[in-house]
Enzyme design. Structure first.
Site, mmCIF file in Angstrom:
data_model
loop_
_atom_site.group_PDB
_atom_site.id
_atom_site.type_symbol
_atom_site.label_atom_id
_atom_site.label_comp_id
_atom_site.label_asym_id
_atom_site.label_seq_id
_atom_site.Cartn_x
_atom_site.Cartn_y
_atom_site.Cartn_z
ATOM 1 N N ASP A 36 0.865 -1.169 0.000
ATOM 2 C CA ASP A 36 0.000 0.000 0.000
ATOM 3 C C ASP A 36 0.911 1.231 0.000
ATOM 4 O O ASP A 36 2.136 1.124 0.103
ATOM 5 C CB ASP A 36 -0.976 -0.019 1.184
ATOM 6 C CG ASP A 36 -2.196 0.849 0.880
ATOM 7 O OD1 ASP A 36 -2.146 1.650 -0.070
ATOM 8 O OD2 ASP A 36 -3.208 0.739 1.597
ATOM 9 N N TYR A 37 0.299 2.376 -0.137
ATOM 10 C CA TYR A 37 0.974 3.650 -0.364
ATOM 11 C C TYR A 37 2.038 3.926 0.708
ATOM 12 O O TYR A 37 1.686 4.124 1.876
ATOM 13 C CB TYR A 37 -0.090 4.740 -0.312
ATOM 14 C CG TYR A 37 0.129 5.966 -1.151
ATOM 15 C CD1 TYR A 37 1.076 6.915 -0.792
ATOM 16 C CD2 TYR A 37 -0.635 6.205 -2.280
ATOM 17 C CE1 TYR A 37 1.244 8.059 -1.552
ATOM 18 C CE2 TYR A 37 -0.472 7.352 -3.042
ATOM 19 C CZ TYR A 37 0.472 8.276 -2.666
ATOM 20 O OH TYR A 37 0.636 9.413 -3.413
#
Ligand code: BGC
Length: 782
Positions: free
Chosen positions: A308-309
């Site tokens: 994820d980011y």
């Protein structure tokens, strides 16, 4: 006699091994221990020898830097979906430092970057283009929680199919969906993005979405690769605060939270995204047990894993290492692609030089990323998803909008309908009140990707479209969505576009009351703004925000029938509303066609059929509250003065609206469920049948729900678990026998030894219209 899956004996050992090592060693030595583990190599091992040969040849020509470059995913373009953005993107693409891009779409913008990659980088390796296509791309469908409330798998698959058609027409080939995190805490804003609280329903929806996105051929320029997220357990954040700690038993994990991820992967999803939380004390993004032992070795996943980011960088704040260590930790855990954080780019080579990462480990990750590109057909034609003509004609078509309207209607849940207040009469006057009555911005929800809210049909417009001049509308805004200055600032900083009326709340309410007095019925469209749910949008108070409840109370005083139309991304607490409104329709954020769909339901051209997929609490203090809970040793038995039972002093234990609840304009009766036999042995199946009759005045759809309880187990078992459902259409007066089949496999669970078993004994079967309105039967498993 128990049936045991040996695979899960293995799982137990691995789970234990990890728990043991994390509990005995400090975090830093955990990462050190992981870096000395032997690498899991993924040599050419797929069932496609041609792909293997192609990638082996290509990788033989690539430098270490270029291989690491493939592991880098950058965000650039039209959207910002995380705390930092990528820089020097063009330059990095030319140098071979980028494997994929997200947040860029439109054929023109994608072509520009793809040309850079295939014309200016040494090996001309095409980029993969991803995006958060969550519930539609240009044509926006209801938020996922709303979609799930349709219990209509075909409709859900169709929404994903249309999303894929539009996304590919915009140059995309990879979507960050489905989000399959089970969520039981209404405070968590991202409950809006998933399919609710149930693992069985969540699994079926996960499969439908993957099928809709990928079909059976990812090379088709109309299909996209799915990315299952957030692996794993992201929806179980403590106290419902986003990005919070997760900690749960292995039994809860595997019986209640893991099934939808597994279902999405078994349906063929090509990629997986890590989650921000920790699992058994190790952040998911650096968790080798999760990403390699479970995901790949036991579940057999052969796609690629993206973080994820900036999730690798965030492991520093989690306290498991510095930049260099967390980069190594993630790679060794089984992560293949680094989203935005650029720590792979910055740190992996030095790790190889130091001997803390092997080139073989980088090869493994690089191969997986290249395989994804191969499977998408990008090596044959890097421009296969870029078609300017489709970019112009495939978006927001009449057909897509019609589907959006139909699916939106199916997602709506009639929570209350006293004395048939709904449907409304097709003449007379309506006081259309509320901050969401004329609103367009909020209707498309929070993860609306490339959706344009100006295309959304407001409720007011929808009523005009459906009823023309037959009903008179007396509009008043009545209240702002919120008056909390801090919340307004936060919402508007992230595209909230909150339109605030400068008048005093007294003046707005006065105007609304006047409109109500002049009308036959009040339709109050109230709820949250889209930004109050979704990522980083947890709320501790989950009632109607601002002055909206004050407004409703004033409207009630007029004595006119009060219909509440709700828009929100989570279960809300609505005790006053339930007591005092004549009807309540939950519409979530229903997408581009919201207003038309709501008008269809309000005036009866569509009979509502949605059912809740999350429990609505009475009070936020009941959270987490969910239907498939365990019993206690001291269950509350209704005896008012019996102190030593499990209950609250101040609110009942029961929710306001249970899982599976949803009314219709017609009524259905159920016969007692009949079983085809009183007992079954493993290997046999048993049929449960029930006759459902439409006894009201409208044709209508009903979601017939089947639950099972394992009465005595080697570990405690939930009071009931959904094991089947069928959505059927019955004409008025019609009846039908609905049959479900159960086998011993449906009764399996992970026991205390993490064996996946069924256990002989007594089972109860419940069939009915919601998780709390059920009729019972029973059988024995021998
Ligand atoms: C979210 C993901 C999303 C990613 C890319 C993250 O902040 O958690 O769900 O796919 O950003 O936009």
């Amino acid at each position: 006699m128990k049936k045991t899956s040996t695979i899960f004996l293995l799982l137990l050992c691995m789970g234990c091994a990890q728990t043991a090592s994390t509990s005995q060693e400090p975090a830093a030595s955990e990462s050190a221990a992981q870096t000395t583990m032997p690498a899991t190599s993924v040599p050419a091992r797929s069932s496609d020898p041609e792909m293997d040969r192609f990638i082996t040849d290509l990788m033989a020509k690539m430098s270490l830097d270029e291989k690491i470059g493939q592991l880098n995913l950058v965000s650039v373009g039209f959207d910002v979906t995380g705390p930092i953005v990528s820089e020097n993107v063009d330059e990095n693409i030319k140098r071979g430092n980028v494997g994929g891009v997200f947040n860029t779409y439109t054929p023109i913008a994608v072509r520009k970057l793809q040309e850079l990659a295939v014309n200016s980088s040494r090996h001309k390796i095409p980029l993969i283009f991803g995006y958060d296509v969550i519930h539609g791309h240009r044509t926006i469908f209801p938020i996922p929680l709303g979609l799930s409330a349709s219990w209509d798998l075909q409709a859900i698959e169709r929404s994903a199919r249309i999303a894929a058609e539009e996304a590919t027409a915009d140059g995309l080939n990879w979507v960050f969906s489905p989000m399959v995190d089970i969520a039981r805490d209404a405070r968590w804003g991202r409950i809006a993005e998933g399919a609710g609280e149930d693992p069985f329903l969540g699994s079926r929806i996960a499969e439908a979405m993957v099928q809709g996105y990928q079909l059976d051929n990812m090379k088709d320029p109309n299909t996209v690769m799915a990315c299952v997220k957030h692996f794993a357990l992201y929806g179980a954040a403590e106290a419902g605060r986003d990005y919070g700690t997760v900690d749960m038993s292995m039994q809860r994990m595997f019986n209640e939270f893991m099934p939808p991820y597994k279902a999405a992967l078994d349906a063929g999803a090509g990629s997986v995204m890590t989650s921000f939380n920790e699992i058994n004390g190790v952040p998911a993004t650096g968790n080798r047990w999760l990403m390699t032992e479970l995901l790949r070795e036991q579940w057999g996943f052969d796609g690629f894993v993206v973080t994820d980011y900036t999730a690798i960088n965030e492991m520093i704040a989690h306290g498991v290492g510095n930049e260099s260590e967390v980069a190594a930790l993630a790679l060794k855990a089984g992560v293949d692609m680094d989203m935005v954080g650029e720590l792979f780019l910055k740190e992996l080579k030095a790790n190889v030089e130091r001997g803390t990462v092997t080139e073989e480990e980088i090869n493994t990750a690089c191969r997986r990323v290249l395989e994804a590109k191969y499977k998408l057909g990008l090596f044959e034609d890097p421009f296969r998803y870029i078609n300017e003509e489709r970019g112009k004609t495939a978006m927001l078509t009449k057909e897509h909008r019609e589907a959006a309207r139909e699916i939106a209607r199916k997602s709506m849940v009639l929570l209350k309908n006293d004395k048939n207040t709904l449907p409304l009469k097709s003449s007379g006057s309506i006081a259309l009140i509320g901050p969401l009555a004329r609103n367009q911005r909020d209707l498309i929800g929070n993860w609306s990707g490339a959706g344009d809210w100006k295309q959304a049909v407001s409720v007011e417009q929808g009523i005009r479209n459906v009823m023309g001049n037959k009903v008179k509308i007396n509009y008043a805004k009545g209240a702002n969505l919120t008056d909390d200055a801090q919340m307004i600032r936060r919402l508007n900083a992230h595209g909230g576009e909150l339109e605030l009326d400068k008048r005093s709340s007294e003046a707005m309410i006065k105007e609304a009351v006047q409109a109500a007095r002049n009308s036959d019925v009040i339709v109050a469209v109230v709820g949250e703004s889209q930004g109050m749910s979704g990522e980083a949008a947890s709320r501790a108070d989950i009632g109607l925000p601002g002055q909206q409840l004050v407004l409703l109370k004033a409207l009630k005083q007029t004595g006119k029938p009060l219909v509440i139309v709700l828009m929100n991304g989570r279960p809300l607490t609505l005790p006053w509303e339930h007591e005092n409104a004549n009807a309540i329709l939950e519409t979530w954020f229903a997408g581009t066609e919201a207003g038309n769909a709501i008008a269809d339901v309000l005036f009866g051209s569509y009979n509502p059929s949605g059912k809740l997929t999350v429990t609505f609490p009475r009070h936020v203090g009941q959270v987490p509250i969910f239907y498939n809970a365990k019993n206690t040793g001291r269950p509350f038995n209704g005896e008012e003065l019996n102190k030593y039972t499990s209950r609250y002093m101040d609110v009942p234990n029961e929710p306001l609206y249970p899982f599976g609840h949803g009314l219709s304009y017609t009524s259905f009766t159920y016969s007692k469920p009949k079983l085809s036999k009183a007992s079954m042995t493993a290997g046999e199946s048993l049929e449960v049948s029930v006759e459902v009759r439409n006894t009201g005045n409208y044709d209508g759809e009903e979601v017939v729900q089947l639950y099972v309880q394992d009465v005595v187990g080697s570990i405690t078992r939930p009071v009931k678990e959904l094991k089947g459902f069928q959505k059927i259409m019955l004409k008025k007066g019609e009846s039908r026998t609905v049959t479900f089949k159960l086998t011993a496999d449906d009764l399996k669970f992970y026991n205390n030894q993490m064996e996946y078993v069924y256990e002989p004994g007594e089972f109860k079967v419940y069939v009915g219209t919601s998780s709390s309105e059920l009729q019972e039967a029973g059988f024995r498993l021998n």
